[in-house]
Enzyme design. Structure first.
Site, PDB file in Angstrom:
ATOM      1  N   SER A 124       0.811  -1.214   0.000  1.00  0.00           N
ATOM      2  CA  SER A 124       0.000   0.000   0.000  1.00  0.00           C
ATOM      3  C   SER A 124       0.849   1.271   0.000  1.00  0.00           C
ATOM      4  O   SER A 124       0.503   2.258  -0.648  1.00  0.00           O
ATOM      5  CB  SER A 124      -0.945   0.010   1.203  1.00  0.00           C
ATOM      6  OG  SER A 124      -1.818  -1.087   1.167  1.00  0.00           O
ATOM      7  N   HIS A 188       0.629   4.627   4.273  1.00  0.00           N
ATOM      8  CA  HIS A 188       0.000   5.237   3.107  1.00  0.00           C
ATOM      9  C   HIS A 188       0.501   6.669   2.906  1.00  0.00           C
ATOM     10  O   HIS A 188       0.920   7.048   1.808  1.00  0.00           O
ATOM     11  CB  HIS A 188      -1.525   5.244   3.274  1.00  0.00           C
ATOM     12  CG  HIS A 188      -2.110   3.881   3.412  1.00  0.00           C
ATOM     13  ND1 HIS A 188      -3.331   3.662   4.020  1.00  0.00           N
ATOM     14  CD2 HIS A 188      -1.649   2.661   3.044  1.00  0.00           C
ATOM     15  CE1 HIS A 188      -3.602   2.371   3.996  1.00  0.00           C
ATOM     16  NE2 HIS A 188      -2.595   1.746   3.413  1.00  0.00           N
TER      17      HIS A 188
END
Length: 212
Positions: A124, A188
């Site tokens: 991610s 992220h």
């Protein structure tokens, strides 16, 4: 989606590059997932990032490991879209360098910030990094392009968060009492920021091209 018009006018666009690297990135993620969750190869768990006493290589290898199929499939979808855009624009080497640096950077920040009993896995951070890079290298100050980026960015964040949420099924204890980090917002954001930094650094490098 891979044909998004985020950037340069048609006459200034670079010739389209042959795309191979992103498929090797995807195959590597798939291969490690199959070894881990289908064949249950014991050594694969050593590739996860254990925050208490991490091995140096885990900051990289954890970016190729995933908690479950939902977690993997969503990441692969966005890796293909944004990895393909980066590779077409900047080449195979830039794709691998971007994936590695944004993924490792995200894991490093996660290790510094998250609890010592956490375990981090997933691409991610690299996904957010590649998204940022693919946008910044093509973006122009056109309100239509900016709106396009905002819409796509909201979609990416929502879907990656959904995939990360799916990993809560594996949030039980791991090796040595560690707990899998179910939604790593730090990774992220860090991956995206590393992507911004990479593009900024590349734009500081002098170019012989008359267009620069």
């Amino acid at each position: 989606m891979a044909q998004l018009e985020l950037g340069k006018p048609e006459e200034r666009r670079k010739p389209q590059r042959r795309v191979n690297g992103i498929f090797w990135v995807i195959l590597l993620n798939l291969g490690i997932y199959v070894a881990d969750h289908v064949f249950q190869v014991r050594g694969i768990k050593n590739l996860y990032l254990y925050h208490n006493f991490p091995e140096w290589y885990q900051f990289l290898t954890a970016t190729f490991c995933h908690a479950n199929w939902n977690h993997l499939s969503s990441n692969l979808f966005f890796l293909y879209i944004f990895g393909k855009l980066v590779e077409e624009e900047e080449g195979n080497f830039a794709l691998w360098l971007s994936y590695i640096l944004t993924g490792v950077g995200a894991n490093l920040v996660s290790w510094l910030v998250l609890p010592r009993n956490a375990v981090s896995v997933g691409a991610s951070g690299a996904v957010f990094g590649l998204f940022t890079i693919s946008v910044l290298v093509k973006m122009s100050w056109d309100w239509r392009k900016i709106l396009e980026v905002l819409i796509l960015g909201q979609f990416v964040i929502e879907k990656v968060m959904d995939a990360a949420q799916a990993s809560t099924a594996l949030s039980g204890p791991f090796r040595g009492g560690h707990a899998l980090q179910s939604i790593n917002h730090i990774a992220h954001l860090s991956g995206a920021l590393v992507g911004v930094l990479l593009v900024w650094l590349l734009r500081k490098v002098p170019s012989d091209s008359p267009d620069q």
